[in-house]
Write a protein that holds these residues in place. Structure first.
Motif, short mmCIF file in Angstrom:
data_model
loop_
_atom_site.label_atom_id
_atom_site.label_comp_id
_atom_site.label_asym_id
_atom_site.label_seq_id
_atom_site.Cartn_x
_atom_site.Cartn_y
_atom_site.Cartn_z
N THR A 120 0.79 -1.23 0.00
CA THR A 120 0.00 0.00 0.00
C THR A 120 0.82 1.28 0.00
O THR A 120 0.26 2.37 -0.15
CB THR A 120 -0.95 0.04 1.21
OG1 THR A 120 -0.19 -0.07 2.41
CG2 THR A 120 -1.98 -1.09 1.13
N SER B 110 -0.03 6.21 -4.09
CA SER B 110 -0.95 5.39 -3.31
C SER B 110 -1.53 6.23 -2.18
O SER B 110 -0.78 6.84 -1.41
CB SER B 110 -0.23 4.17 -2.73
OG SER B 110 -1.11 3.40 -1.93
N PRO C 252 -3.85 5.00 0.60
CA PRO C 252 -4.55 3.82 1.12
C PRO C 252 -5.68 4.15 2.11
O PRO C 252 -5.60 3.88 3.29
CB PRO C 252 -3.43 3.01 1.77
CG PRO C 252 -2.40 4.02 2.15
CD PRO C 252 -2.49 5.11 1.12
N TYR D 258 -8.90 2.04 -4.02
CA TYR D 258 -9.09 1.16 -2.87
C TYR D 258 -10.57 1.10 -2.54
O TYR D 258 -11.21 2.12 -2.34
CB TYR D 258 -8.30 1.66 -1.65
CG TYR D 258 -6.81 1.56 -1.83
CD1 TYR D 258 -6.17 0.32 -1.75
CD2 TYR D 258 -6.02 2.68 -2.07
CE1 TYR D 258 -4.79 0.21 -1.91
CE2 TYR D 258 -4.65 2.58 -2.23
CZ TYR D 258 -4.04 1.35 -2.15
OH TYR D 258 -2.67 1.23 -2.30
N LEU E 103 -10.47 -1.76 2.93
CA LEU E 103 -9.19 -1.85 3.61
C LEU E 103 -9.43 -2.35 5.02
O LEU E 103 -10.19 -1.75 5.78
CB LEU E 103 -8.50 -0.48 3.68
CG LEU E 103 -8.09 0.12 2.32
CD1 LEU E 103 -7.79 1.59 2.47
CD2 LEU E 103 -6.89 -0.61 1.77
#
Length: 142
Positions: free
Chosen positions: A25, A45, A47, A66, A69
């Motif tokens: 990530t 990224s 995340p 994403y 998560l």
């Protein structure tokens, strides 16, 4: 063309799930192991659910969002290879195993030919992950 085939890849690395999660990530981590350094990949990224990620290595690249998560156990992301006209989905599950981590990657919503290509791609990438983890023992503490 049917888009209901999955590529399923399993792997084991000798690193704790939190370290593997970081490698999956973090943009700098992705640049270090996803493609060979000779390709000079660039990555980004964010995340968080709804955050974007991607890796670009000139003629090759992918990007996505994403969707789920659950650190350091599970992540779900949309995935679009550069030049594709539709998203696929990647689900990565991490499970502690001894001193290491078992990974299960399911790349789905693709046709059979694309599933085979993604399976080979993931297997290739995952061969570089152990060396990255061994070389950066405290990367997640940055």
């Amino acid at each position: 063309m049917a888009h209901d085939t999955s590529a399923v890849i399993t792997s084991h690395v000798e690193a704790a799930p939190v370290r593997v999660w970081f490698a999956l990530t973090d943009a700098e981590a992705l640049t270090a192991w996803y493609w060979p350094a000779s390709m000079h990949p660039r990555a980004y990224s964010e995340p968080v659910v709804g955050g974007r990620f991607g890796v670009d290595a000139g003629d090759m690249g992918f990007a996505g969002e994403y969707r789920e998560l659950d650190p350091p156990r599970r992540l779900v992301q949309s995935w679009r290879w550069a030049g594709d006209d539709r998203d696929s989905r990647v689900t990565i599950e991490l499970a502690p195993s001894g001193a290491g981590t078992d990974l299960r990657i399911v790349h789905d919503r693709v046709d059979e030919e694309t599933a085979e290509m993604y399976r080979a791609g993931w297997e290739s990438c995952l061969t570089r992950l152990p060396a990255y983890l061994a070389a950066t023992p405290s990367a997640e503490s940055r």
